[in-house]
Design a protein around this motif. Structure first.
Motif, PDB file in Angstrom:
ATOM      1  N   TYR B  36      38.113  38.081  42.886  1.00  0.00           N
ATOM      2  CA  TYR B  36      39.068  38.465  41.856  1.00  0.00           C
ATOM      3  C   TYR B  36      40.621  38.733  42.468  1.00  0.00           C
ATOM      4  O   TYR B  36      40.574  39.355  43.792  1.00  0.00           O
ATOM      5  CB  TYR B  36      38.814  40.019  41.139  1.00  0.00           C
ATOM      6  CG  TYR B  36      37.507  39.705  40.313  1.00  0.00           C
ATOM      7  CD1 TYR B  36      36.136  39.636  40.926  1.00  0.00           C
ATOM      8  CD2 TYR B  36      37.680  40.080  39.009  1.00  0.00           C
ATOM      9  CE1 TYR B  36      34.997  39.373  39.904  1.00  0.00           C
ATOM     10  CE2 TYR B  36      36.681  39.650  38.213  1.00  0.00           C
ATOM     11  CZ  TYR B  36      35.420  39.694  38.645  1.00  0.00           C
ATOM     12  OH  TYR B  36      34.133  39.428  37.533  1.00  0.00           O
ATOM     13  N   GLN B  38      44.016  40.876  41.986  1.00  0.00           N
ATOM     14  CA  GLN B  38      44.645  42.237  41.334  1.00  0.00           C
ATOM     15  C   GLN B  38      46.168  42.072  41.422  1.00  0.00           C
ATOM     16  O   GLN B  38      46.458  42.570  42.725  1.00  0.00           O
ATOM     17  CB  GLN B  38      44.012  43.461  41.611  1.00  0.00           C
ATOM     18  CG  GLN B  38      44.228  44.643  40.859  1.00  0.00           C
ATOM     19  CD  GLN B  38      43.666  45.954  41.289  1.00  0.00           C
ATOM     20  OE1 GLN B  38      43.128  46.133  42.081  1.00  0.00           O
ATOM     21  NE2 GLN B  38      43.540  46.792  40.328  1.00  0.00           N
ATOM     22  N   ARG B  42      48.006  45.954  37.493  1.00  0.00           N
ATOM     23  CA  ARG B  42      47.139  45.007  36.594  1.00  0.00           C
ATOM     24  C   ARG B  42      45.697  45.119  36.945  1.00  0.00           C
ATOM     25  O   ARG B  42      45.400  45.720  38.132  1.00  0.00           O
ATOM     26  CB  ARG B  42      47.259  43.645  36.546  1.00  0.00           C
ATOM     27  CG  ARG B  42      48.942  43.213  36.516  1.00  0.00           C
ATOM     28  CD  ARG B  42      49.468  43.853  34.966  1.00  0.00           C
ATOM     29  NE  ARG B  42      48.688  43.076  33.870  1.00  0.00           N
ATOM     30  CZ  ARG B  42      49.327  41.739  33.335  1.00  0.00           C
ATOM     31  NH1 ARG B  42      50.441  41.245  33.986  1.00  0.00           N
ATOM     32  NH2 ARG B  42      48.774  41.170  32.534  1.00  0.00           N
ATOM     33  N   GLY B  43      44.962  45.249  36.047  1.00  0.00           N
ATOM     34  CA  GLY B  43      43.537  44.927  36.300  1.00  0.00           C
ATOM     35  C   GLY B  43      43.074  43.617  37.027  1.00  0.00           C
ATOM     36  O   GLY B  43      43.782  42.669  36.757  1.00  0.00           O
ATOM     37  N   PRO B  44      42.065  43.496  37.795  1.00  0.00           N
ATOM     38  CA  PRO B  44      41.620  42.272  38.749  1.00  0.00           C
ATOM     39  C   PRO B  44      41.138  41.407  37.708  1.00  0.00           C
ATOM     40  O   PRO B  44      40.553  41.369  36.530  1.00  0.00           O
ATOM     41  CB  PRO B  44      40.341  42.855  39.447  1.00  0.00           C
ATOM     42  CG  PRO B  44      40.564  44.344  39.588  1.00  0.00           C
ATOM     43  CD  PRO B  44      41.392  44.686  38.088  1.00  0.00           C
ATOM     44  N   SER B  46      39.504  37.239  37.692  1.00  0.00           N
ATOM     45  CA  SER B  46      38.546  36.334  38.273  1.00  0.00           C
ATOM     46  C   SER B  46      39.186  35.135  38.730  1.00  0.00           C
ATOM     47  O   SER B  46      39.930  34.486  37.931  1.00  0.00           O
ATOM     48  CB  SER B  46      37.185  35.776  37.371  1.00  0.00           C
ATOM     49  OG  SER B  46      36.293  35.004  38.126  1.00  0.00           O
ATOM     50  N   ILE B  89      39.618  40.781  45.697  1.00  0.00           N
ATOM     51  CA  ILE B  89      38.327  41.767  45.639  1.00  0.00           C
ATOM     52  C   ILE B  89      37.289  40.784  45.474  1.00  0.00           C
ATOM     53  O   ILE B  89      37.142  40.085  44.967  1.00  0.00           O
ATOM     54  CB  ILE B  89      38.350  42.890  44.512  1.00  0.00           C
ATOM     55  CG1 ILE B  89      39.495  43.518  44.574  1.00  0.00           C
ATOM     56  CG2 ILE B  89      37.195  43.226  44.253  1.00  0.00           C
ATOM     57  CD1 ILE B  89      39.738  44.355  43.382  1.00  0.00           C
ATOM     58  N   PHE B 100      31.041  45.379  44.256  1.00  0.00           N
ATOM     59  CA  PHE B 100      32.501  45.100  44.406  1.00  0.00           C
ATOM     60  C   PHE B 100      32.866  45.553  46.089  1.00  0.00           C
ATOM     61  O   PHE B 100      32.572  46.808  46.370  1.00  0.00           O
ATOM     62  CB  PHE B 100      33.148  46.084  43.539  1.00  0.00           C
ATOM     63  CG  PHE B 100      33.269  45.827  42.149  1.00  0.00           C
ATOM     64  CD1 PHE B 100      32.033  46.380  41.545  1.00  0.00           C
ATOM     65  CD2 PHE B 100      34.285  45.188  41.446  1.00  0.00           C
ATOM     66  CE1 PHE B 100      31.862  45.805  40.075  1.00  0.00           C
ATOM     67  CE2 PHE B 100      33.973  44.781  40.004  1.00  0.00           C
ATOM     68  CZ  PHE B 100      32.958  45.130  39.458  1.00  0.00           C
ATOM     69  N   GLY B 101      33.514  44.799  46.793  1.00  0.00           N
ATOM     70  CA  GLY B 101      34.030  45.050  47.860  1.00  0.00           C
ATOM     71  C   GLY B 101      35.267  46.134  47.554  1.00  0.00           C
ATOM     72  O   GLY B 101      35.829  46.097  46.636  1.00  0.00           O
ATOM     73  N   ALA B 102      35.808  46.643  48.696  1.00  0.00           N
ATOM     74  CA  ALA B 102      37.006  47.542  48.489  1.00  0.00           C
ATOM     75  C   ALA B 102      38.354  46.795  48.228  1.00  0.00           C
ATOM     76  O   ALA B 102      39.184  47.285  47.833  1.00  0.00           O
ATOM     77  CB  ALA B 102      37.125  48.376  49.697  1.00  0.00           C
TER      78      ALA B 102
END
Lengths: 114, 110
Positions: B36, B38, B42-44, B46, B89, B100-102
């Motif tokens: 993803y 980001q 904003r939101g992430p 894909s 991400i 989810f990864g950081a």
């Protein structure tokens, strides 16, 4: 719109006050996730809801944090007695329950505790 | 311990250069892996999705690779642009749940 909606987009609160953050997932999405991003930090998992199953609360940092999901749709994240370290962007994501599922994220709520 | 680890945490590159981000995961059974992007504020969103049987997939200047044996994925950005400045991400799907990864924060400078 048809995306994930979060409200409010920004919230400034005084230390010690309680806050409620809302997430409206995409209709039909059974999975819902709450994450937070502190300044300069990555995503931190908070809680995961999947349908009617018991939620995975393993990421909640303290008992001041709680979340519920009513009717398998809207979710509310509540932070009691807010502290300055709670300041962060709180992200909500939802997804369908299938192997190729994609998570759709809301815009986030920026919480500032002063 | 997080089941999805990303590295580096952040990086700075000059416009026009390439970079590679890493994602290691331990989740099992594995369904698919997504990267993803980001953008700030904003939101992430894909970028790519890869299943167990795929080992490379491209989306414009973004190329993702997957080694299911070593449980490693990478995202390569070619000829970076200022608009590539974002967090990336890695998200792994397993048993109908997403992990989810950081994230890796990429800053592209002119």
């Amino acid at each position: 719109g048809a995306g994930v909606s979060q409200s409010p987009s920004n919230k400034v609160t005084e230390k010690g006050k309680d806050v409620e953050l809302r997430c409206d997932p995409i209709s039909g999405h059974t999975a819902l996730y709450w994450y937070r991003q502190s300044l300069g930090q990555g995503l931190e998992f908070l809680i995961y809801f999947q349908g009617n199953s018991a939620p995975d609360k393993s990421g909640l940092p303290s008992d001041r944090f709680s979340a519920e999901r009513t009717g398998g749709s809207v979710s509310t994240l509540t932070i009691q007695r807010t502290q300055q370290e709670d300041s962060a962007v709180y992200l909500c994501a939802s997804s369908r329950r299938n192997p190729s599922t994609e998570a759709f994220f809301g815009q986030g709520t920026r919480l500032t505790v002063v | 311990k997080n089941q999805v680890e990303q590295s580096p945490q952040s990086l700075i590159i000059l416009e026009g250069k390439n970079c590679t981000l890493q994602c290691n995961y331990t989740v099992s059974p594995f369904s698919n892996l997504r990267w993803y992007k980001q953008d700030t504020g904003r939101g992430p969103v894909s970028l790519t999705i890869m299943t167990f049987s795929e080992n490379t997939k491209s989306n414009g200047r973004y190329t993702a690779t997957l080694d299911a044996d070593t449980k490693q994925s990478s995202l390569h950005i070619t000829a970076s642009q200022l608009s590539d400045s974002a967090s990336y991400i890695c998200v792994v799907s397993f048993d109908y749940k997403l992990s989810f990864g950081a994230g890796t924060t990429v800053t592209v400078r002119a």
